[in-house]
Structure formats: structure tokens, C-alpha cells
Design a protein around this motif. Structure first.
Motif, PDB file in Angstrom:
ATOM      1  N   LYS A 120       0.844  -1.181   0.000  1.00 43.20           N
ATOM      2  CA  LYS A 120       0.000   0.000   0.000  1.00 43.20           C
ATOM      3  C   LYS A 120       0.888   1.242   0.000  1.00 43.20           C
ATOM      4  CE  LYS A 120      -4.222   1.397   2.424  1.00 43.20           C
ATOM      5  NZ  LYS A 120      -5.076   1.103   3.608  1.00 43.20           N
ATOM      6  N   SER A 121       0.376   2.342  -0.544  1.00 42.90           N
ATOM      7  CA  SER A 121       1.125   3.591  -0.559  1.00 42.90           C
ATOM      8  C   SER A 121       1.612   3.954   0.838  1.00 42.90           C
ATOM      9  CB  SER A 121       0.234   4.716  -1.100  1.00 42.90           C
ATOM     10  OG  SER A 121       0.750   5.985  -0.759  1.00 42.90           O
ATOM     11  N   VAL A 122       2.892   4.299   0.932  1.00 40.56           N
ATOM     12  CA  VAL A 122       3.452   4.727   2.220  1.00 40.56           C
ATOM     13  C   VAL A 122       2.723   5.954   2.733  1.00 40.56           C
ATOM     14  CG1 VAL A 122       5.506   5.676   3.337  1.00 40.56           C
ATOM     15  CG2 VAL A 122       5.716   3.729   1.785  1.00 40.56           C
ATOM     16  N   ASN A 123       2.448   6.899   1.840  1.00 39.78           N
ATOM     17  CA  ASN A 123       1.779   8.130   2.259  1.00 39.78           C
ATOM     18  C   ASN A 123       0.377   7.851   2.789  1.00 39.78           C
ATOM     19  OD1 ASN A 123       3.994   9.651   1.480  1.00 39.78           O
ATOM     20  ND2 ASN A 123       3.206  10.013  -0.564  1.00 39.78           N
ATOM     21  N   VAL A 124      -0.376   7.018   2.072  1.00 42.42           N
ATOM     22  CA  VAL A 124      -1.734   6.685   2.511  1.00 42.42           C
ATOM     23  C   VAL A 124      -1.693   5.931   3.836  1.00 42.42           C
ATOM     24  CG1 VAL A 124      -3.798   5.323   1.967  1.00 42.42           C
ATOM     25  CG2 VAL A 124      -2.718   6.711   0.196  1.00 42.42           C
ATOM     26  N   THR A 125      -0.743   5.006   3.974  1.00 38.65           N
ATOM     27  CA  THR A 125      -0.640   4.228   5.210  1.00 38.65           C
ATOM     28  C   THR A 125      -0.323   5.128   6.400  1.00 38.65           C
ATOM     29  OG1 THR A 125       0.115   2.307   3.955  1.00 38.65           O
ATOM     30  CG2 THR A 125       0.511   2.285   6.321  1.00 38.65           C
ATOM     31  N   LEU A 126       0.597   6.059   6.230  1.00 41.64           N
ATOM     32  CA  LEU A 126       0.920   6.986   7.315  1.00 41.64           C
ATOM     33  C   LEU A 126      -0.307   7.782   7.737  1.00 41.64           C
ATOM     34  CD1 LEU A 126       4.401   8.539   6.410  1.00 41.64           C
ATOM     35  CD2 LEU A 126       3.834   7.249   8.472  1.00 41.64           C
ATOM     36  N   ARG A 127      -1.069   8.270   6.752  1.00 41.00           N
ATOM     37  CA  ARG A 127      -2.250   9.070   7.070  1.00 41.00           C
ATOM     38  C   ARG A 127      -3.281   8.263   7.842  1.00 41.00           C
ATOM     39  NH1 ARG A 127      -2.338  11.282   0.852  1.00 41.00           N
ATOM     40  NH2 ARG A 127      -0.487  12.621   1.030  1.00 41.00           N
ATOM     41  N   GLN A 128      -3.449   7.012   7.452  1.00 43.55           N
ATOM     42  CA  GLN A 128      -4.457   6.188   8.116  1.00 43.55           C
ATOM     43  C   GLN A 128      -3.976   5.694   9.477  1.00 43.55           C
ATOM     44  OE1 GLN A 128      -5.382   3.291   5.055  1.00 43.55           O
ATOM     45  NE2 GLN A 128      -6.850   4.655   4.057  1.00 43.55           N
ATOM     46  N   GLU A 129      -2.715   5.307   9.568  1.00 40.14           N
ATOM     47  CA  GLU A 129      -2.175   4.805  10.839  1.00 40.14           C
ATOM     48  C   GLU A 129      -2.173   5.886  11.922  1.00 40.14           C
ATOM     49  OE1 GLU A 129      -0.680   1.977  12.164  1.00 40.14           O
ATOM     50  OE2 GLU A 129      -1.360   0.737  10.484  1.00 40.14           O
ATOM     51  N   LEU A 130      -1.886   7.116  11.530  1.00 38.97           N
ATOM     52  CA  LEU A 130      -1.771   8.212  12.487  1.00 38.97           C
ATOM     53  C   LEU A 130      -3.024   9.087  12.528  1.00 38.97           C
ATOM     54  CD1 LEU A 130       1.891   9.244  11.586  1.00 38.97           C
ATOM     55  CD2 LEU A 130       1.162   7.849  13.524  1.00 38.97           C
ATOM     56  N   ASP A 131      -4.047   8.702  11.773  1.00 28.99           N
ATOM     57  CA  ASP A 131      -5.305   9.448  11.682  1.00 28.99           C
ATOM     58  C   ASP A 131      -5.036  10.918  11.342  1.00 28.99           C
ATOM     59  OD1 ASP A 131      -8.064   9.706  11.635  1.00 28.99           O
ATOM     60  OD2 ASP A 131      -8.199  10.204  13.767  1.00 28.99           O
ATOM     61  N   LEU A 132      -4.234  11.109  10.311  1.00 26.44           N
ATOM     62  CA  LEU A 132      -3.913  12.460   9.833  1.00 26.44           C
ATOM     63  C   LEU A 132      -5.016  12.882   8.862  1.00 26.44           C
ATOM     64  CD1 LEU A 132      -0.119  11.814   9.178  1.00 26.44           C
ATOM     65  CD2 LEU A 132      -1.138  12.851  11.211  1.00 26.44           C
ATOM     66  N   TYR A 133      -6.105  13.356   9.421  1.00 18.91           N
ATOM     67  CA  TYR A 133      -7.318  13.518   8.620  1.00 18.91           C
ATOM     68  C   TYR A 133      -7.328  14.769   7.752  1.00 18.91           C
ATOM     69  CZ  TYR A 133      -9.036  16.788  12.233  1.00 18.91           C
ATOM     70  OH  TYR A 133      -9.178  17.841  13.101  1.00 18.91           O
ATOM     71  N   ASN A 145      -8.507  13.344   4.345  1.00 22.52           N
ATOM     72  CA  ASN A 145      -7.301  12.554   4.099  1.00 22.52           C
ATOM     73  C   ASN A 145      -7.418  11.068   4.412  1.00 22.52           C
ATOM     74  OD1 ASN A 145      -4.740  12.975   3.071  1.00 22.52           O
ATOM     75  ND2 ASN A 145      -3.811  13.538   5.012  1.00 22.52           N
ATOM     76  N   THR A 146      -8.588  10.609   4.900  1.00 23.21           N
ATOM     77  CA  THR A 146      -8.622   9.242   5.425  1.00 23.21           C
ATOM     78  C   THR A 146      -9.621   8.312   4.754  1.00 23.21           C
ATOM     79  OG1 THR A 146     -10.258   9.819   7.132  1.00 23.21           O
ATOM     80  CG2 THR A 146      -7.923  10.056   7.711  1.00 23.21           C
ATOM     81  N   GLU A 147     -10.558   8.859   3.966  1.00 27.54           N
ATOM     82  CA  GLU A 147     -11.569   7.955   3.420  1.00 27.54           C
ATOM     83  C   GLU A 147     -11.771   8.187   1.920  1.00 27.54           C
ATOM     84  OE1 GLU A 147     -14.969   8.561   6.000  1.00 27.54           O
ATOM     85  OE2 GLU A 147     -15.584  10.352   4.899  1.00 27.54           O
ATOM     86  N   ASP A 148     -13.031   8.222   1.446  1.00 29.05           N
ATOM     87  CA  ASP A 148     -13.329   8.337   0.017  1.00 29.05           C
ATOM     88  C   ASP A 148     -12.786   7.076  -0.682  1.00 29.05           C
ATOM     89  OD1 ASP A 148     -14.074   9.382  -2.458  1.00 29.05           O
ATOM     90  OD2 ASP A 148     -12.797  11.136  -2.357  1.00 29.05           O
ATOM     91  N   LEU A 149     -12.406   7.157  -1.929  1.00 29.23           N
ATOM     92  CA  LEU A 149     -11.875   5.999  -2.644  1.00 29.23           C
ATOM     93  C   LEU A 149     -10.528   5.544  -2.086  1.00 29.23           C
ATOM     94  CD1 LEU A 149     -12.860   6.988  -6.287  1.00 29.23           C
ATOM     95  CD2 LEU A 149     -13.837   5.140  -4.927  1.00 29.23           C
ATOM     96  N   TYR A 150      -9.866   6.424  -1.328  1.00 27.29           N
ATOM     97  CA  TYR A 150      -8.554   6.094  -0.778  1.00 27.29           C
ATOM     98  C   TYR A 150      -8.640   5.152   0.419  1.00 27.29           C
ATOM     99  CZ  TYR A 150      -6.532   9.584  -3.850  1.00 27.29           C
ATOM    100  OH  TYR A 150      -6.123  10.283  -4.955  1.00 27.29           O
ATOM    101  N   ALA A 151      -9.862   4.787   0.820  1.00 31.49           N
ATOM    102  CA  ALA A 151     -10.002   3.740   1.834  1.00 31.49           C
ATOM    103  C   ALA A 151      -9.466   2.413   1.297  1.00 31.49           C
ATOM    104  CB  ALA A 151     -11.465   3.594   2.247  1.00 31.49           C
ATOM    105  N   MET A 155     -12.694  19.736   0.517  1.00 34.16           N
ATOM    106  CA  MET A 155     -13.240  18.722  -0.378  1.00 34.16           C
ATOM    107  C   MET A 155     -12.854  17.316   0.075  1.00 34.16           C
ATOM    108  SD  MET A 155     -10.648  19.787  -3.431  1.00 34.16           S
ATOM    109  CE  MET A 155     -10.793  21.500  -2.904  1.00 34.16           C
ATOM    110  N   PRO A 156     -13.572  16.313  -0.439  1.00 34.38           N
ATOM    111  CA  PRO A 156     -13.196  14.924  -0.175  1.00 34.38           C
ATOM    112  C   PRO A 156     -11.837  14.586  -0.786  1.00 34.38           C
ATOM    113  CG  PRO A 156     -15.487  15.059  -0.879  1.00 34.38           C
ATOM    114  CD  PRO A 156     -14.871  16.412  -1.128  1.00 34.38           C
ATOM    115  N   ASN A 157     -11.368  13.404  -0.441  1.00 33.88           N
ATOM    116  CA  ASN A 157      -9.990  12.994  -0.696  1.00 33.88           C
ATOM    117  C   ASN A 157      -9.575  13.046  -2.168  1.00 33.88           C
ATOM    118  OD1 ASN A 157      -7.459  11.848  -0.201  1.00 33.88           O
ATOM    119  ND2 ASN A 157      -8.282  10.330   1.206  1.00 33.88           N
ATOM    120  N   LEU A 158     -10.335  12.388  -3.037  1.00 38.13           N
ATOM    121  CA  LEU A 158      -9.932  12.289  -4.441  1.00 38.13           C
ATOM    122  C   LEU A 158      -9.873  13.654  -5.113  1.00 38.13           C
ATOM    123  CD1 LEU A 158      -9.247  10.604  -6.959  1.00 38.13           C
ATOM    124  CD2 LEU A 158     -11.707  10.426  -7.396  1.00 38.13           C
TER     125      LEU A 158
END
Length: 333
Positions: A78-91, A118-124, A220-223
Motif C-alpha cells: 500500500k502507498s506509504v503516504n496513505v498508510t501513514l495518514r491512516q495509521e496516524l489518523d492524519l485527517y 485525508n482518510t476515506e473516500d476511494l482512498y479507503a 473537499m473529499p480525498n480524491l
């Protein structure tokens, strides 16, 4: 003395990170850098582009700044950037898009800020195959995530004395998901003493190209945030100068949003402006406003003078020469 996790990253990352730390230290702020790495450079040793100790270090220091990180393609990671955002709840993903005099662009006086959920939308990342026929990706928009990103954006408008907040959506087509986001936007914004409106995403893309100076803060939402923030970067000189921040309740990670440019890695040619500007955002987050202002002013003077610009900005200066020029203006301020 602040302790900050430094993730140099891949490709040109170590070069721009070195330039950034020199500029920050020249400004007078006292930082102890705890350096760790992620991405392709650690794959062989840890069998993952994002080792656990990197996340643990950020959790300990609560603040990090990182250069460009490459996620291996086609290897199941998985993308490192996306994983960091989700792991640390960087919303919150925060991207200021601002013109500098001296940087060639078709536009002047652009000064807008994109606030991206930064945490949901299609990037979930919820996807599955539909037999041999196709594939499906699930777009998730929740009330809680929408409320907190809109509330952040409203407070950002007030705290930074901005003029208006615009929501970007596609609620005319995605009536449930984007419809929910738009309903929450209107409800939350109405409780704040700010001017607000909304705009359909395709109209937003056109209007940003036609009249970017008319826009202020956009949420706006993530995408949509991912796409429009890159469009915004193109208005003012490209990703090489645009900073970014990922902010949550407990942690913040500041980042250059451009790629790792392996084709010029190790050649001392990269433009470090994006990471330096991300450090300016970090210093303001730490309430080190005087040091942040010194760096931003020095950058503006270097661009305006135009004698020590990197190749991507039409000059011939090296990464080191550009950083030294910024430091010179900081010391003379």
C-alpha cells in the motif's frame, strides 16, 4: 529544543532534506532531528517500505517532516503516504497554493489553500474483482469525517483571516456520498461566522484555470483534493515549490508532495523549495512564527532576484547553491 522525526525519503529526498535542515537551522530555531527512513531504500532490510519503527518514532515525537517516498509498484504494498495518514489518523491534508514573484507562470496573485479530507473516500482502498467481468472500488464518505474536516477548514478561515470557504463536490451525481458531504458542509459552516459557498468539482477545475485568484480556501473529499491540489501547483510553478501538511489530533507530518525524481538523484540538481516551504508550515504549527517568516521572506527574495534558481525554475544553480542563497538572505534579514 524540539525533537522532529526526519524521513529523507528516496531519490532526491536526501538532497532536499539536507538543504531544508540547513535553512531551518539558519533561521535560529533549535531542532534535534531524529532521522529514520522509509520507501524503496529500506525494502531489502525490512521487507516493507514502511517499517514499524518509523511509525513508532513519529508517535513518540508527534511531528515529522519527510521528503518524497517511493512505494514499490506491483509488489502488493500500500502507498506509504496513505498508510501513514491512516495509521496516524492524519485527517487533514493542507496544501497552500501561492504565487511567488520571479517564478514564471501564466498567473499572478494566486493565494488559495486546499483542505483535503485525508482518510476515506476511494482512498479507503476497498476494492474487489467482479469475476472476470470487471472490478469495483467503494467510495466511503462518513458524517464524522466530513464534520471534522469542514470544522478544521472553518477554523482555518477564521484563524488565518481568510475571506471565504468553498466546498468542492459532485453531489449532483453522487447524491448519497457527496450529498452527505455537502449537507454536512452547509450545516457546520452555518455555525461559524464565515462566508461560504460550494462548487461542483468539474466547474471548480475549469474556474481554477480561468480565474484562480477568485478562490480562497477550498475544502473537499480525498480524491478531488488530490487532483485539484496538483492542478493548483501547476498554476504557480509546479510541484517543486508546493508544500504540504498532514495533520491530525495528535500528530502532524509535513511533506514535499513531488516525486522522488530518481533520474536526477545524487546530482545536486533538485529544487528543495517544496520541502523548505513544508518546513515553514511546520514551524508555524510549532508557533515559531518569526523563524517561519524569515524563511518565507528569504525564499521570496531569492526568487525575485533570480540569480540562484535551480534548473526547473529556469536557472542553473545546484541544490546546495540555492539553499546557501536562502540562508544568506535569512542571515541578512
Amino acid at each position: 529544543m524540539y525533537k522532529v522525526t526526519l524521513i529523507p525519503g528516496d531519490g532526491i529526498g536526501p538532497e532536499v532534506a539536507k538543504a531544508m535542515t540547513k535553512v531551518v537551522e539558519t533561521s535560529g530555531v533549535k531542532i534535534e532531528w531524529e532521522e529514520v527512513n522509509a520507501g524503496e531504500t529500506v525494502m531489502e532490510e525490512f521487507e516493507t517500505p514502511l517499517p514499524k519503527h518509523v511509525i513508532d518514532t513519529i508517535k513518540k515525537n508527534k511531528i515529522a517532516i519527510k521528503g518524497p517516498i517511493t512505494t514499490p509498484i506491483g509488489k502488493g504494498f500500500k502507498s506509504v503516504n496513505v498508510t501513514l495518514r491512516q495509521e496516524l489518523d492524519l485527517y487533514v491534508n493542507l496544501r497552500p497554493i501561492k504565487s511567488f514573484k520571479g517564478i514564471k507562470s501564466r498567473y499572478e496573485n494566486v493565494d488559495l489553500v486546499i483542505v483535503r479530507e485525508n482518510t476515506e473516500d476511494l482512498y479507503a482502498g476497498i476494492e474487489h474483482k467482479l469475476g472476470n467481468y470487471g472490478a469495483e472500488s467503494i467510495k466511503i464518505i462518513t458524517k464524522d469525517a466530513s464534520e471534522r474536516i469542514v470544522d478544521f477548514a472553518c477554523n482555518y478561515v477564521k484563524d488565518n483571516k481568510r475571506n471565504k470557504l468553498t466546498a468542492v463536490h459532485k453531489a449532483n451525481i453522487m447524491k448519497l456520498t457527496d450529498g452527505l458531504f455537502l449537507d454536512v458542509f452547509r450545516e457546520v459552516s452555518s455555525k461559524h461566522d464565515i462566508n461560504y459557498d460550494d462548487l461542483i468539482v468539474d466547474a471548480a477545475a475549469m474556474n481554477l484555470v480561468l480565474n484562480p485568484e477568485k478562490y480562497d480556501v477550498m475544502v473537499m473529499p480525498n480524491l478531488y483534493g488530490d487532483i485539484l491540489s496538483d492542478l493548483g501547483a501547476g498554476l504557480v510553478g509546479g510541484l517543486g515549490i508546493i508544500p504540504g501538511a498532514n495533520i491530525g489530533k495528535d500528530y502532524a507530518v509535513f511533506e514535499a508532495v513531488h516525486g522522488s525524481a530518481p533520474q536526477i538523484a545524487g546530482q545536486n540538481k533538485a529544487n528543495p523549495t517544496a520541502l523548505i516551504q513544508s518546513a515553514v508550515m511546520m514551524l508555524r504549527y510549532l508557533e515559531e512564527y518569526e523563524c517561519a517568516d524569515k524563511i518565507e521572506k528569504a525564499l521570496g527574495e531569492v526568487f525575485l532576484k533570480g540569480e540562484k534558481l535551480t534548473l526547473d525554475l529556469g536557472g542553473s544553480a545546484s541544490t546546495t547553491e540555492f539553499a546557501d542563497e536562502v540562508c544568506k538572505y535569512i542571515l541578512n534579514s
